[in-house]
Design an enzyme around this catalytic site. Structure first.
Site, PDB file in Angstrom:
ATOM      1  N   LYS A 169     -16.936  12.412  13.967  1.00  0.00           N
ATOM      2  CA  LYS A 169     -17.600  11.653  14.984  1.00  0.00           C
ATOM      3  C   LYS A 169     -18.189  12.599  16.139  1.00  0.00           C
ATOM      4  CE  LYS A 169     -14.705   8.568  13.379  1.00  0.00           C
ATOM      5  NZ  LYS A 169     -13.633   8.868  12.690  1.00  0.00           N
ATOM      6  N   THR A 171       0.892  -1.061   0.116  1.00  0.00           N
ATOM      7  CA  THR A 171       0.012   0.146  -0.020  1.00  0.00           C
ATOM      8  C   THR A 171       0.747   1.209   0.025  1.00  0.00           C
ATOM      9  OG1 THR A 171       0.166   0.120   2.408  1.00  0.00           O
ATOM     10  CG2 THR A 171      -1.832  -1.251   1.414  1.00  0.00           C
ATOM     11  N   TRP A 195     -22.331  10.447  12.935  1.00  0.00           N
ATOM     12  CA  TRP A 195     -21.085  10.922  11.960  1.00  0.00           C
ATOM     13  C   TRP A 195     -21.642  12.083  10.947  1.00  0.00           C
ATOM     14  CZ3 TRP A 195     -19.395   5.550   9.709  1.00  0.00           C
ATOM     15  CH2 TRP A 195     -18.737   4.929  10.450  1.00  0.00           C
ATOM     16  N   GLU A 219      -5.538  -4.087  -0.861  1.00  0.00           N
ATOM     17  CA  GLU A 219      -5.913  -5.106  -0.101  1.00  0.00           C
ATOM     18  C   GLU A 219      -7.031  -5.938  -0.689  1.00  0.00           C
ATOM     19  OE1 GLU A 219      -5.241  -2.383   0.730  1.00  0.00           O
ATOM     20  OE2 GLU A 219      -4.572  -1.846   2.671  1.00  0.00           O
TER      21      GLU A 219
END
Lengths: 556, 556
Positions: free
Chosen positions: B450, B191, B455, B334
């Site tokens: 948050k 990554t 959210w 991934e």
């Protein structure tokens, strides 16, 4: 070095979950006396959950077998999805076998629950006494009381259920188990061997998953397609369609018992079918219906054909008259079943001789299916389109053995083992492979004539003999020969009033086949014996020869 | 119940064998200063065998790593096929990383042999001293003597080889090992994390096989296609194209280092490209080139886009002006990387608002990729297109962990473990899923604010603030709040001469977002800090706020 990737098992429930969620609005259309009965993938998903709950209630808690005795319809598809997904094993019983074979297969598989279409309940009731493992029968659709009574008659049948009544009472979601080994059996299918008892194949979740994704990737059908599934769900794993449809989201039209040319043509027109799957006989009948009627089949772009070789003339006729691409495939119950598909490379100009030759071939081995040709001397033959051998295959959706439940005779066990060669499946088919993996079959291995360490194609000889204007039919079989091991015997039916002699016919063959292949033994007969499906019955011919019943003329 | 099926491992060598045999005549076209350099799949197969022999000769006898430092070209494709097929592990090094990251990744992977393009040999030579595992360097193409000398300089480099010289001397077939475990690593990719060291993923033969067949089945490209692979082979597993191409037989055009709009447009025209794969920036540049020039790109039917979200305007522009279908995908290193593809269902009329909304979504999760949304309170959210959560995925081509070579710090190990949640990969992406599995991403999890157990989407607020005529740029970040845990801080760059106040801007937001989401903290700044790839650098903004460097105005 170990990878870091998940090893999520490849399960039928993944296909079920994906298809009935992502493609919830795709349709499953079942033909009835009153036309189309419609449901969706989403509703099939709900019904599958309810069926799983119902089967748990009937004691299907592990890998017991659940049988079906059904036409192609939404409920049969539901069973195809639910039974393996819950961890049990689906056994779709072939309703077309002879009763004694049906009983053999039914007992051998050992289903404890069988789901039966109402229109097949009466014939099934006549088999049921001979199937002692069956504890529950679920009937799809209404049946007269006397049929229901007959189903409940045998002492081993605990209860007869109505599909709707049983399922309606169940919860609409099911927690499909994730702890199934992908190599465990998901479903069974039996070969319809012409000799001896049928042999069972137990597909795995893994093999079905890989087969359905592999076929979908090769054929390229999508959610925009509507596929007419004529190939029975009880035959050769339904060519994988119930599962590949879940991957692609293609809508399905299920003809139930309406397999005649007229209703099939109506389905194509009214449901705007884009593709289909069936045997040559079905599409041949359809062609005649289309020619005779006035159907609009312009929606249809392709029909897949398999089971036996489709003649080039049929493929060309659909192309020329209806702009429909017939795609030939080859396979067997033991290969899940799709082993190859005839999609000519893009570089081959459509309509050329090369194109039609490839269209009429058995097709290209799919990615994942490895093949080799074993020649007369047991050695591997080159892929040159010329050298001939018995095709052996291996790969993730090829069977490694036959299913044994411990009841087979020693002879049967030996016969079963003999179909495998060091990890490869002997297909019993003889032919050539091109460098780019196109398969051209010529004979069944048992019909090839083994002469002096070489092979003679019986089919080649037959075709050449039948090209003589005096010949109505010809069948060539191998007969024992002291010097050459085997030599060809040509049995010929002349047209009425025709007078060709064996010497004439032999002369006619000269230059068409190699000199050493010319038959010395000839018999003029009245009719070639045929099997129940109309193929030349060479077993009978060989026996008549052995028994001295044929009047053989020698000509050299 | 055990199945009777073969358990043939799913290996890269199966794809190599199939592609280079069945599709031997498909082309691999590499762009050069002098236009197209052409080879075929068949020839790539031969070269792959020769590369495998050469690597065996250099001591690659097991699962050692073989690195590449290359553009997209036929030789890089050859390495992609040969290295895993022989049982070794391919590590395609990302040539675009910062030098210190490149050295980290190179050391961490530990390649013993690295194949380098001649045009990249000089920069690679500057890294080589810091990569002590590298024993051999193979250079693809001619290089000046001083570059070759520089490559041979470090004491650990035993020899520098010329690709053609080394391979020409080798046998042209290779007996690819069949005894590889399908769960063993085939290749690695790191990554390009913005914080900390890059993390490594080790793909398996199985994951690559299933990913490539799954993507091919969904996208439906075939041997008749010619695909322009702009996505680098060193980036995110090359989106699986080197392997899915083997399955489908599509010809490939490899742009090597010619990634500018003009040569890409030339490739499309002269090679009659039918499809392509690249990031939005590439296709945006191409669009401008096509608009300015007079190219014939009528052969091209689709371009796949991924890596970051393509704006709807780009998708529409290609459709309206060039009849090219932009297909958006979502994924990460991934996830092999393709997790979803935006193919609207057939029932959605092309050109309608619904259609464009789905085209601009991240797409539908592929068959095999399971997803779930974890909301602010840690509970799973419904798939209703509204409820928002962090996307977690699992499936046969999703990583289960990061690659550790034992050199990571405790903090790194903890960070790596934190990316997984009970068998699911935390994607770090926040958004909604529709009932039929279409993914609409809104934020990165780390940028979501948050606030009081709910959210707030920073991206939503930014878009609404930027819709005010006085605003040039706006970036919203979460900052600590005693009562609510976090609250949004809006940082705004006004257009020159504009005079809007925070109170004006807050008023502008009213009615556009829920009242409790309206920011109380505002800062007018001169410029939003950006990362090296031009994204808002929210890390910097948060730090400036924490350090008291921002002049914050409160307005309620």
């Amino acid at each position: 070095m170990k990878s870091t990737m998940q090893t999520t098992p490849l399960l039928i429930s993944s296909l079920l979950r994906f298809g009935t969620t992502a493609h919830a609005e795709s349709e499953v259309i079942t033909w009835t006396d009153d036309g189309a009965r419609r449901t969706t993938y989403g509703e099939v998903g709900t019904r599958a959950a309810q069926l799983a709950h119902a089967l748990r209630g009937l004691g299907i808690t592990g890998d017991q077998r659940v049988g079906t005795f059904m036409w192609n319809n939404a409920e049969h598809l539901t069973a195809y999805l639910a039974v393996p997904s819950m961890g049990a094993v689906l056994h779709a019983l072939n309703i077309r076998l002879f009763p004694e074979q049906m009983v053999y297969v039914g007992r051998h598989g050992g289903s404890q629950v069988v789901i039966v279409d109402n229109t097949l309940a009466e014939p099934f009731s006549r088999l049921l006494a001979a199937l002692p493992d069956v504890r529950h029968v679920i009937v799809n659709g209404p049946v007269p009381q006397e049929v229901r009574d007959a189903l409940g008659e045998p002492a081993h049948v605990e209860e007869v259920h109505d599909w709707d009544e049983l399922l309606d009472a169940q919860p609409t979601t099911f927690d499909w188990p994730q702890d199934i080994d992908e190599n465990d059996a998901s479903s069974m299918c039996y070969t319809s061997g012409t000799t001896g008892n049928p042999k069972g194949v137990a597909y795995s979740h893994r093999s079905n998953y890989l087969h359905s994704v592999g076929v979908a990737a090769t054929l390229g059908f999508t959610q925009a397609d509507t596929m007419l599934i004529v190939v029975p769900l009880f035959h050769a794993n339904a060519w994988g369609y119930p599962y590949s449809a879940m991957v692609t989201g293609a809508s399905l039209v299920m003809p139930d018992r309406f397999l005649q040319p007229a209703p099939l043509a109506q389905m194509i027109e009214s449901e705007k079918i884009t593709g289909g799957a069936g045997v040559p006989t079905i599409w041949n009948g359809l062609l005649q219906e289309l020619d005779a009627g006035s159907y609009d089949v312009s929606s249809c772009r392709m029909l897949m054909v398999g089971g036996s070789a489709a003649p080039e003339s049929l493929i060309r006729a659909f192309h020329d008259r209806y702009d429909i691409d017939i795609i030939q495939g080859w396979g067997m119950t033991e290969t899940s079943p799709v082993g190859s598909l005839a999609l000519p490379p893009a570089r081959i100009e459509p309509g050329t001789d090369d194109y039609w030759r490839l269209k009429a071939s058995q097709g290209r081995l799919l990615c994942g299916v490895e093949g080799r040709l074993i020649g007369p001397d047991g050695s591997e033959q080159p892929w040159d389109g010329q050298a001939v051998g018995e095709l052996e295959v291996r790969g993730p959706w090829i069977t490694a053995s036959y299913y044994s439940n411990g009841t087979e005779s020693d002879a049967e066990i030996a016969d079963m083992a003999g179909k495998f060669d060091d990890g490869w499946l002997r297909t019993g088919d003889v032919g050539a492979l091109t460098a780019d993996a196109f398969l051209f079959l010529t004979d069944r291995a048992k019909d090839v004539i083994k002469s002096g360490g070489e092979w003679i194609s019986s089919v080649d000889l037959e075709n050449h003999i039948m090209s003589h204007p005096d010949v109505l039919e010809a069948s060539v079989v191998g007969v024992p020969d002291e010097k050459w091991e085997e030599r060809p015997l040509a049995t010929v039916v002349l047209k009425e009033g025709a007078s060709a002699t064996p010497a004439d016919l032999r002369k006619h063959l000269e230059g068409k086949v190699a000199r050493w292949q010319l038959p010395e033994r000839w018999a003029l007969i009245d009719e070639v014996p045929k099997t129940s499906v109309g193929k030349f019955d060479k077993k009978v011919l060989r026996k008549r020869y052995a028994d001295g019943e044929l009047e053989v003329q020698e000509t050299r």
